[in-house]
Design a protein around this motif. Structure first.
Motif, PDB file in Angstrom:
ATOM      1  N   ALA A 205       0.853  -1.461   0.030  1.00  0.00           N
ATOM      2  CA  ALA A 205       0.019   0.035  -0.024  1.00  0.00           C
ATOM      3  C   ALA A 205       0.708   1.230   0.028  1.00  0.00           C
ATOM      4  O   ALA A 205       0.547   2.194  -0.559  1.00  0.00           O
ATOM      5  CB  ALA A 205      -0.827  -0.091   1.246  1.00  0.00           C
TER       6      ALA A 205
ATOM      7  N   TRP B  40      -1.427   1.260   6.575  1.00  0.00           N
ATOM      8  CA  TRP B  40      -2.041   0.348   7.427  1.00  0.00           C
ATOM      9  C   TRP B  40      -1.912  -1.137   7.281  1.00  0.00           C
ATOM     10  O   TRP B  40      -2.094  -1.683   8.173  1.00  0.00           O
ATOM     11  CB  TRP B  40      -3.724   0.727   7.131  1.00  0.00           C
ATOM     12  CG  TRP B  40      -3.982   0.291   5.696  1.00  0.00           C
ATOM     13  CD1 TRP B  40      -4.415  -0.847   5.110  1.00  0.00           C
ATOM     14  CD2 TRP B  40      -4.082   1.262   4.641  1.00  0.00           C
ATOM     15  NE1 TRP B  40      -4.814  -0.901   3.604  1.00  0.00           N
ATOM     16  CE2 TRP B  40      -4.528   0.420   3.371  1.00  0.00           C
ATOM     17  CE3 TRP B  40      -3.944   2.533   4.251  1.00  0.00           C
ATOM     18  CZ2 TRP B  40      -4.636   0.860   2.353  1.00  0.00           C
ATOM     19  CZ3 TRP B  40      -4.183   3.029   3.051  1.00  0.00           C
ATOM     20  CH2 TRP B  40      -4.595   2.389   2.204  1.00  0.00           C
TER      21      TRP B  40
ATOM     22  N   ASN C  37      -5.508   4.100   8.087  1.00  0.00           N
ATOM     23  CA  ASN C  37      -6.560   3.356   7.412  1.00  0.00           C
ATOM     24  C   ASN C  37      -6.864   3.916   6.293  1.00  0.00           C
ATOM     25  O   ASN C  37      -6.499   5.168   6.029  1.00  0.00           O
ATOM     26  CB  ASN C  37      -7.514   3.299   8.619  1.00  0.00           C
ATOM     27  CG  ASN C  37      -7.914   4.768   8.942  1.00  0.00           C
ATOM     28  OD1 ASN C  37      -8.307   5.612   8.300  1.00  0.00           O
ATOM     29  ND2 ASN C  37      -8.012   4.850  10.331  1.00  0.00           N
ATOM     30  N   ARG C  38      -7.659   3.160   5.706  1.00  0.00           N
ATOM     31  CA  ARG C  38      -8.303   3.577   4.237  1.00  0.00           C
ATOM     32  C   ARG C  38      -9.112   4.881   4.252  1.00  0.00           C
ATOM     33  O   ARG C  38      -9.247   5.536   3.349  1.00  0.00           O
ATOM     34  CB  ARG C  38      -8.948   2.628   3.612  1.00  0.00           C
ATOM     35  CG  ARG C  38      -8.180   1.276   3.409  1.00  0.00           C
ATOM     36  CD  ARG C  38      -8.878   0.047   2.817  1.00  0.00           C
ATOM     37  NE  ARG C  38      -8.172  -1.016   2.813  1.00  0.00           N
ATOM     38  CZ  ARG C  38      -7.816  -1.564   1.618  1.00  0.00           C
ATOM     39  NH1 ARG C  38      -7.662  -0.860   0.429  1.00  0.00           N
ATOM     40  NH2 ARG C  38      -6.987  -2.601   1.596  1.00  0.00           N
TER      41      ARG C  38
ATOM     42  N   LEU D 230      -7.856   8.119   3.151  1.00  0.00           N
ATOM     43  CA  LEU D 230      -7.751   8.330   1.730  1.00  0.00           C
ATOM     44  C   LEU D 230      -9.139   8.991   1.342  1.00  0.00           C
ATOM     45  O   LEU D 230      -9.326   9.906   0.328  1.00  0.00           O
ATOM     46  CB  LEU D 230      -7.507   7.029   0.834  1.00  0.00           C
ATOM     47  CG  LEU D 230      -6.290   6.227   1.296  1.00  0.00           C
ATOM     48  CD1 LEU D 230      -5.998   5.250   0.455  1.00  0.00           C
ATOM     49  CD2 LEU D 230      -5.074   7.529   1.228  1.00  0.00           C
ATOM     50  N   ARG D 231     -10.285   8.259   2.138  1.00  0.00           N
ATOM     51  CA  ARG D 231     -11.717   8.851   1.631  1.00  0.00           C
ATOM     52  C   ARG D 231     -11.657  10.133   1.967  1.00  0.00           C
ATOM     53  O   ARG D 231     -12.502  11.204   1.430  1.00  0.00           O
ATOM     54  CB  ARG D 231     -12.680   7.958   2.205  1.00  0.00           C
ATOM     55  CG  ARG D 231     -12.795   6.492   1.692  1.00  0.00           C
ATOM     56  CD  ARG D 231     -14.082   5.939   1.829  1.00  0.00           C
ATOM     57  NE  ARG D 231     -14.510   5.769   3.424  1.00  0.00           N
ATOM     58  CZ  ARG D 231     -13.996   4.800   4.302  1.00  0.00           C
ATOM     59  NH1 ARG D 231     -13.059   3.867   3.771  1.00  0.00           N
ATOM     60  NH2 ARG D 231     -14.344   4.775   5.216  1.00  0.00           N
TER      61      ARG D 231
ATOM     62  N   MET E 239      -8.050   1.970  -3.846  1.00  0.00           N
ATOM     63  CA  MET E 239      -7.245   1.912  -2.602  1.00  0.00           C
ATOM     64  C   MET E 239      -8.160   2.255  -1.326  1.00  0.00           C
ATOM     65  O   MET E 239      -8.286   1.640  -0.158  1.00  0.00           O
ATOM     66  CB  MET E 239      -5.777   2.782  -2.320  1.00  0.00           C
ATOM     67  CG  MET E 239      -4.988   2.112  -3.436  1.00  0.00           C
ATOM     68  SD  MET E 239      -3.545   2.777  -3.098  1.00  0.00           S
ATOM     69  CE  MET E 239      -3.177   2.096  -1.479  1.00  0.00           C
ATOM     70  N   ALA E 240      -8.951   3.390  -1.602  1.00  0.00           N
ATOM     71  CA  ALA E 240      -9.911   3.738  -0.439  1.00  0.00           C
ATOM     72  C   ALA E 240     -11.065   2.715   0.014  1.00  0.00           C
ATOM     73  O   ALA E 240     -11.419   2.861   1.160  1.00  0.00           O
ATOM     74  CB  ALA E 240     -10.589   5.118  -0.774  1.00  0.00           C
ATOM     75  N   GLY E 241     -11.538   2.050  -0.888  1.00  0.00           N
ATOM     76  CA  GLY E 241     -12.243   0.859  -0.571  1.00  0.00           C
ATOM     77  C   GLY E 241     -13.576   1.063  -0.435  1.00  0.00           C
ATOM     78  O   GLY E 241     -14.552   0.396  -0.282  1.00  0.00           O
TER      79      GLY E 241
END
Length: 429
Positions: free
Chosen positions: A4, A27, A44-45, A48-49, A115-117
């Motif tokens: 990541a 993460w 954590n993801r 990114l969000r 990547m943010a999921g």
């Protein structure tokens, strides 16, 4: 596969058009970037969000306050490196739609979305407040002041130390914070040429430090006004403990409601940043109307650098949302012009930019030394707000992105133009 961090660095580099100057730890435990650089920890993801939904300073601030991002290593070095990087490259000066016409930007955004999921934006941290469009009514100003200053006096004691002075100190080489704050208060008193028996109005009196100093060491009678109930309670106790209740009155009052002039002098130390561009001339006129002819005003105020377009005032998104709601900074030239429009004669301007950087670094050190107690008192999010705000401000002062100035102005006699100032004005040095 733990990859990541290198993917993040690559995608962010595409957005910035230059390599990210920090090392990244993601993460999944992976790391990438210069080995000796401070480490940007992406916990954590969700971080990114936050950045995708609010590219730039506010997204970064939300991730920091929420604990989604962190820094390991020298925080000042990390902020200094980041301050040279234009994150808004992801939006482009023409706006996000124009930026997304760039194929590299589109590809990087798509990669970060993957990547943010999740495409859903996280809720802002609870510490964030909504702007009131900088109306600067009495009600909105009370609310903004309460947000910033009613955090708790115990918390401010950790950060500010025994002086409880929340403005730029005045340093000598090798001095302590307490000595530097004493010297700043004394400098203000000397510039105002305070004499026993005179009346001083201290606008935005905070925890009473200036009022106590002026009454105790210069024999003046002081009225201090603040919009913070917690500050007023603390200041009144200090006044009583010093045995100065016959010379110092602390009021919870808007400066616009002070009606018992005239005063011989007015000090406004770190308060005018809250006034607002639209209200600044009114502020200057109200203070001028409270002074006797020959009375002096010492206006101690943070300034931003001028912009090409001065039709609107720049507002720092992080500070507006988390620190000083509705605060506005103006160039020092604008402040001087407004004071003169209100009828003052400006007699001296002294820049103290480097002094504020030194002061902020001491406050950050105090906060870090008392971190566990600060978190217990205010919560982890609020403590993170203060650490980031003060450290980033120190870097901004050091890089000459903002400044702070003491402006000494006098209300001259309308009939004769007499100022009461000595021929050699800098007698306070």
């Amino acid at each position: 596969m733990q990859d990541a961090a290198p993917r993040l660095r690559s995608l962010v580099g595409q957005l910035l058009g230059a390599p990210l100057p920090l090392r990244v730890r993601a993460w999944d435990g992976s790391e990438a970037g210069p080995p000796a650089a401070p480490v940007l920890v992406v916990h954590n993801r969700r971080a990114l969000r936050r950045l995708l939904w609010k590219p730039g300073e506010l997204g970064l601030a939300r991730a920091w306050v929420a604990g989604d991002l962190g820094i390991e290593g020298d925080l000042y070095s990390a902020l200094d490196l980041l301050s040279g990087v234009v994150w808004e490259r992801a939006e482009d000066a023409r706006g996000p739609v124009a930026a997304l016409r760039d194929p590299e930007v589109r590809a990087a955004v798509r990669g970060l979305v993957r990547m943010a999921g999740s495409p859903l934006p996280p809720a802002p941290p609870a510490e964030e407040v909504r702007r009131s469009r900088h109306l600067h009514t009495r009600r909105s100003d009370r609310r903004a002041i309460s947000h910033h200053y009613d955090v708790g006096n115990d918390f401010y004691e950790i950060v500010l130390g025994p002086s409880m002075v929340y403005s730029c100190a005045y340093w000598e080489e090798g001095g302590t914070l307490e000595e530097a704050q004493h010297d700043k208060l004394e400098l203000v008193c000397r510039k105002l040429a305070l004499k026993p028996g005179q009346r001083l109005l201290d606008v935005g009196c905070g925890w009473g430090s200036m009022a106590v100093h002026a009454a105790r060491d210069h024999g003046v009678r002081v009225v201090g006004v603040t919009l913070s109930q917690e500050q007023a309670a603390y200041a009144r106790k200090r006044v009583a403990d010093e045995g100065l209740t016959d010379r110092v009155e602390i009021r919870v009052q808007d400066y616009r409601d002070v009606a018992d002039g005239p005063y011989d002098a007015i000090s406004s130390i770190g308060m005018a940043e809250h006034v607002g561009a639209e209200r600044y001339l009114e502020y200057a006129e109200v203070l001028g109307g409270l002074l006797d002819p020959g009375g002096r005003l010492l206006n101690h105020q943070i300034a931003r650098r001028p912009q090409r377009d001065e039709s609107s005032y720049a507002v720092d998104a992080f500070i507006d949302a988390y620190v000083f709601p509705d605060g506005e900074l103006a160039p020092v030239g604008t402040t001087v012009a407004q004071l003169e429009r209100a009828g003052f004669e400006v007699r001296d301007v002294e820049a103290l930019r480097e002094h504020y950087a030194l002061t902020l670094r001491r406050w950050v050190a105090n906060l870090e030394a008392g971190w566990s107690r600060a978190v217990r008192l205010t919560g982890a999010g609020r403590a993170r707000v203060w650490r980031l705000y003060m450290a980033a401000s120190a870097v901004a002062f050091e890089r000459n992105q903002i400044g702070v100035n003491q402006v000494l102005a006098v209300r001259t006699s309308g009939g004769t133009g007499a100022s009461g100032m000595p021929l050699r004005a800098r007698t306070w040095n």
